[in-house]
Scaffold this motif. Sequence first.
Motif, PDB file in Angstrom:
ATOM      1  N   SER A 276       0.831  -1.201   0.049  1.00  0.00           N
ATOM      2  CA  SER A 276       0.092  -0.129   0.187  1.00  0.00           C
ATOM      3  C   SER A 276       0.792   1.319   0.034  1.00  0.00           C
ATOM      4  O   SER A 276       2.006   1.182   0.484  1.00  0.00           O
ATOM      5  CB  SER A 276      -0.983   0.270   1.266  1.00  0.00           C
ATOM      6  OG  SER A 276      -1.321  -1.095   1.635  1.00  0.00           O
ATOM      7  N   VAL A 277       0.333   2.351  -0.462  1.00  0.00           N
ATOM      8  CA  VAL A 277       1.011   3.835  -0.490  1.00  0.00           C
ATOM      9  C   VAL A 277      -0.064   4.513   0.315  1.00  0.00           C
ATOM     10  O   VAL A 277      -1.376   4.716  -0.152  1.00  0.00           O
ATOM     11  CB  VAL A 277       1.264   4.171  -1.687  1.00  0.00           C
ATOM     12  CG1 VAL A 277       1.655   5.404  -1.674  1.00  0.00           C
ATOM     13  CG2 VAL A 277       2.183   3.347  -2.321  1.00  0.00           C
ATOM     14  N   VAL A 278       0.248   5.435   1.113  1.00  0.00           N
ATOM     15  CA  VAL A 278      -0.604   6.138   1.895  1.00  0.00           C
ATOM     16  C   VAL A 278       0.241   7.605   2.007  1.00  0.00           C
ATOM     17  O   VAL A 278       1.412   7.867   2.057  1.00  0.00           O
ATOM     18  CB  VAL A 278      -0.928   6.000   3.400  1.00  0.00           C
ATOM     19  CG1 VAL A 278      -1.698   4.727   3.514  1.00  0.00           C
ATOM     20  CG2 VAL A 278       0.481   6.102   4.047  1.00  0.00           C
ATOM     21  N   ILE A 279      -0.465   8.693   1.683  1.00  0.00           N
ATOM     22  CA  ILE A 279      -0.123  10.072   2.057  1.00  0.00           C
ATOM     23  C   ILE A 279      -0.850  10.812   3.067  1.00  0.00           C
ATOM     24  O   ILE A 279      -1.988  10.467   3.334  1.00  0.00           O
ATOM     25  CB  ILE A 279      -0.150  10.953   0.732  1.00  0.00           C
ATOM     26  CG1 ILE A 279      -1.479  11.081   0.299  1.00  0.00           C
ATOM     27  CG2 ILE A 279       0.719  10.433  -0.348  1.00  0.00           C
ATOM     28  CD1 ILE A 279      -1.852  11.993  -0.898  1.00  0.00           C
ATOM     29  N   SER A 280      -0.037  11.768   4.037  1.00  0.00           N
ATOM     30  CA  SER A 280      -0.653  12.011   5.007  1.00  0.00           C
ATOM     31  C   SER A 280      -0.165  13.660   5.440  1.00  0.00           C
ATOM     32  O   SER A 280       0.789  14.036   4.687  1.00  0.00           O
ATOM     33  CB  SER A 280      -0.401  11.487   6.459  1.00  0.00           C
ATOM     34  OG  SER A 280       0.953  11.450   6.485  1.00  0.00           O
ATOM     35  N   GLY A 281      -0.847  14.336   6.248  1.00  0.00           N
ATOM     36  CA  GLY A 281      -0.279  15.831   6.496  1.00  0.00           C
ATOM     37  C   GLY A 281      -1.191  16.751   5.764  1.00  0.00           C
ATOM     38  O   GLY A 281      -1.907  16.322   5.079  1.00  0.00           O
ATOM     39  N   GLY A 282      -1.132  17.860   6.363  1.00  0.00           N
ATOM     40  CA  GLY A 282      -2.008  18.997   5.792  1.00  0.00           C
ATOM     41  C   GLY A 282      -1.976  19.082   4.006  1.00  0.00           C
ATOM     42  O   GLY A 282      -3.162  19.139   3.538  1.00  0.00           O
ATOM     43  N   VAL A 283      -0.707  18.963   3.485  1.00  0.00           N
ATOM     44  CA  VAL A 283      -0.589  19.050   2.272  1.00  0.00           C
ATOM     45  C   VAL A 283      -1.258  17.753   1.407  1.00  0.00           C
ATOM     46  O   VAL A 283      -1.798  17.885   0.287  1.00  0.00           O
ATOM     47  CB  VAL A 283       0.858  19.130   1.554  1.00  0.00           C
ATOM     48  CG1 VAL A 283       1.109  19.429   0.337  1.00  0.00           C
ATOM     49  CG2 VAL A 283       1.470  20.510   2.453  1.00  0.00           C
ATOM     50  N   ALA A 284      -1.497  16.795   1.896  1.00  0.00           N
ATOM     51  CA  ALA A 284      -2.127  15.253   1.605  1.00  0.00           C
ATOM     52  C   ALA A 284      -3.434  15.907   1.101  1.00  0.00           C
ATOM     53  O   ALA A 284      -4.007  15.045   0.380  1.00  0.00           O
ATOM     54  CB  ALA A 284      -2.096  14.479   2.420  1.00  0.00           C
ATOM     55  N   ALA A 285      -4.067  17.019   1.563  1.00  0.00           N
ATOM     56  CA  ALA A 285      -5.506  17.348   1.076  1.00  0.00           C
ATOM     57  C   ALA A 285      -5.536  17.930  -0.132  1.00  0.00           C
ATOM     58  O   ALA A 285      -6.476  18.114  -0.847  1.00  0.00           O
ATOM     59  CB  ALA A 285      -6.080  18.266   2.337  1.00  0.00           C
ATOM     60  N   ASN A 286      -4.449  18.212  -0.855  1.00  0.00           N
ATOM     61  CA  ASN A 286      -4.184  18.787  -2.131  1.00  0.00           C
ATOM     62  C   ASN A 286      -4.839  17.784  -3.193  1.00  0.00           C
ATOM     63  O   ASN A 286      -4.117  16.668  -3.297  1.00  0.00           O
ATOM     64  CB  ASN A 286      -2.712  19.362  -2.271  1.00  0.00           C
ATOM     65  CG  ASN A 286      -2.636  19.883  -3.715  1.00  0.00           C
ATOM     66  OD1 ASN A 286      -2.747  19.458  -4.726  1.00  0.00           O
ATOM     67  ND2 ASN A 286      -2.428  21.321  -3.683  1.00  0.00           N
ATOM     68  N   GLN A 287      -5.811  18.360  -3.911  1.00  0.00           N
ATOM     69  CA  GLN A 287      -6.381  17.405  -4.838  1.00  0.00           C
ATOM     70  C   GLN A 287      -5.522  16.942  -6.100  1.00  0.00           C
ATOM     71  O   GLN A 287      -5.532  15.963  -6.532  1.00  0.00           O
ATOM     72  CB  GLN A 287      -7.736  18.110  -5.368  1.00  0.00           C
ATOM     73  CG  GLN A 287      -8.778  18.274  -4.460  1.00  0.00           C
ATOM     74  CD  GLN A 287      -9.246  16.699  -3.795  1.00  0.00           C
ATOM     75  OE1 GLN A 287      -9.273  15.857  -4.472  1.00  0.00           O
ATOM     76  NE2 GLN A 287      -9.760  16.903  -2.496  1.00  0.00           N
ATOM     77  N   ARG A 288      -4.639  18.119  -6.528  1.00  0.00           N
ATOM     78  CA  ARG A 288      -3.765  17.754  -7.617  1.00  0.00           C
ATOM     79  C   ARG A 288      -2.747  16.785  -7.407  1.00  0.00           C
ATOM     80  O   ARG A 288      -2.344  15.710  -8.164  1.00  0.00           O
ATOM     81  CB  ARG A 288      -3.091  19.134  -8.070  1.00  0.00           C
ATOM     82  CG  ARG A 288      -2.200  18.856  -9.471  1.00  0.00           C
ATOM     83  CD  ARG A 288      -2.930  18.662 -10.464  1.00  0.00           C
ATOM     84  NE  ARG A 288      -2.112  18.186 -11.576  1.00  0.00           N
ATOM     85  CZ  ARG A 288      -2.124  17.318 -12.491  1.00  0.00           C
ATOM     86  NH1 ARG A 288      -3.276  16.658 -12.701  1.00  0.00           N
ATOM     87  NH2 ARG A 288      -1.142  17.129 -13.536  1.00  0.00           N
ATOM     88  N   LEU A 289      -2.115  16.914  -6.131  1.00  0.00           N
ATOM     89  CA  LEU A 289      -1.526  15.925  -5.368  1.00  0.00           C
ATOM     90  C   LEU A 289      -1.746  14.437  -5.522  1.00  0.00           C
ATOM     91  O   LEU A 289      -1.163  13.515  -5.915  1.00  0.00           O
ATOM     92  CB  LEU A 289      -0.914  16.171  -4.257  1.00  0.00           C
ATOM     93  CG  LEU A 289       0.214  15.366  -3.456  1.00  0.00           C
ATOM     94  CD1 LEU A 289       1.597  15.305  -4.130  1.00  0.00           C
ATOM     95  CD2 LEU A 289       0.369  15.733  -1.950  1.00  0.00           C
ATOM     96  N   ARG A 290      -3.060  14.346  -5.124  1.00  0.00           N
ATOM     97  CA  ARG A 290      -3.877  13.107  -5.170  1.00  0.00           C
ATOM     98  C   ARG A 290      -3.917  12.348  -6.210  1.00  0.00           C
ATOM     99  O   ARG A 290      -3.668  11.159  -6.586  1.00  0.00           O
ATOM    100  CB  ARG A 290      -5.170  13.180  -4.313  1.00  0.00           C
ATOM    101  CG  ARG A 290      -5.043  13.364  -2.981  1.00  0.00           C
ATOM    102  CD  ARG A 290      -6.428  13.513  -2.334  1.00  0.00           C
ATOM    103  NE  ARG A 290      -6.372  13.853  -0.911  1.00  0.00           N
ATOM    104  CZ  ARG A 290      -7.237  13.914   0.134  1.00  0.00           C
ATOM    105  NH1 ARG A 290      -8.535  13.743  -0.450  1.00  0.00           N
ATOM    106  NH2 ARG A 290      -7.187  14.101   1.224  1.00  0.00           N
TER     107      ARG A 290
END
Lengths: 345, 235
Positions: A276-290
């Motif tokens: 699995s891969v997870v992203i977290s932290g405030g910047v993980a809310a960025n839609q373009r990043l996701r």
Amino acid sequence: MSYKDKIKDKDQDIYILALESSCDETAASVNKNGLEILSNVVSSQVDLHKKFGGVVPEIASRKHLELLLPVIDQALAEAGVEFEDLDAVASTYGPGLVGGLLVTLTAAKTISLALNIPLIGVNHIAGHIYANFIANPEIEKPLICLTISGGHTDLLYFEDLRGYQILGRTIDDAAGEAFDKISRFLGLGYPGGPAIEKAARSGDRDAIDFPRADLGDSYDFSFSGLKTAVMNHVHNEEQRGNEIDQNDLAASFQEAVVDSLASNLIKAVREYKVESVVISGGVAANQRLREVIAERLKEHNLELYYPPLELCTDNAAMIGAVAYYQYLEQDFAPLSISADPSLKL
Amino acid sequence: MLILGIDTSTDILGLALMESGQLKGEYNLSLKRQHSEKLLPLIEEIFELLGFEAGNLDGIAVAVGPGSFTGLRIGITTAKMLGRIFSIPVKGISTLEILAAGAEGNYLLPLLDARRKRVYYSFFQRMENELFLKAINKAASAGISELPEILSKYQDQEISIIGEKTAEVKEVLAKNNFRVRVFRAEKNHPRAAVLARLGEDYLKSGQADDIYQLKPAYLKIPQAEINWQQKYGSK
Ligand SMILES: [Zn+2]
């Protein structure tokens, strides 16, 4: 202290009150057995700091002290739990603003002493990571986690939930810091992440080709060169008398940050065999990043996990989740524990 | 009535347990910036040494400054939490009042260093048959050179000056023909026993604070706010 004989094992229900005040959110939560969140109260001060363009430590500390009891009361009430029902109390002890950290850390120490229950000191960054496991308790291990916020940019490898290995981190600014600085520079407001993302939505991300830091074989990140490039670009355009499209600029800057983050993450996915891969932290809310990361993970047949929005920003439930695993390891703090504003993972 | 006094407003960490007018024990330790690390372990220690536990407490007295904001928040947070958990009354007491209450005289000028030739001060009168000192001037900050003007009505009285910067203040007041009285070292810092005694007196007379409202005596608005107001005007 004599709480040793009260410590429960994994088979019994464990209730933990967790507190968080490392930045500009005053938060309290109660959880049962780590990932079952009975309450998660967050009182944000963001409006209070808006006019200053960033968090003012003294103002934040004053507000934390004011909000402390109401937030704890609400967390206990919503969970239907009394002080006497608690098995442990946890607080963030770093990283963050020392004046703020000390409010909930002192409160947690007092609760520990008064109720004679274990005190657990939690690393805030670990909290952001464990926020994922609250949202996705069945997540498969091993996994790679990218944690990105105003204070940190860390790439981690998890064999299981009790330990992790740091693969890379930022050598200068954190990703969220870069968003804040550029947002302030462009006069887009605070907090910078959402402001840039909003402007970028109506901009062309290919308008300006900003540089991506090349740090060779390492998994480290760097954003200070990008920041300088954006500022130079604006100065040059102004000198030429050209009008600057804020939205194009925001979109191109965001794209460069997203690309740097995604590239390093994919590099790690290739090298470590993960489930699995997870992203977290405030910047993980960025839609373009996701969007970009999810797209690039497709060829590896991997799905991207990220916490829901309310768990991305600072909260106490994530602190409580870490605290539960520390409880199982009997990783308790003494009453003499102090806040560590630059605590690392 | 068992009262715990907590003072983290200055470099001295003060802790005292007072049981129905009897001092059980007292710490006054010059720990500078270690209040966060030392306060709770010392509370645990004083309970253990004296054979009490936190659950025995009937009330809390806590110093609210003036003083270091970070230090004050440590003590006040502890007081609030103990008050909340055990549903016991809490009284916040001015650090200047603790200084004054611990010294002799009918007119008392407690002082704390506010740096740059300024002091935090209050001015109290000790009245016959009154339990509490009467505050003539509430806590404020002033330049040391401004004190003769501020106290001009009391030139005929002997004024006790207690706390920090007493030598400088004595010199300025004496030069302006005030009669002043100074004290030896042990009176010139806030004593935890005095705090606990005041706490007991206040709580017995029903004067507790609302723990939800309790906060340090912030005599200064945050620097960022001052800067902002200078730039944009107050709003
Ligand atoms: Zn955070």
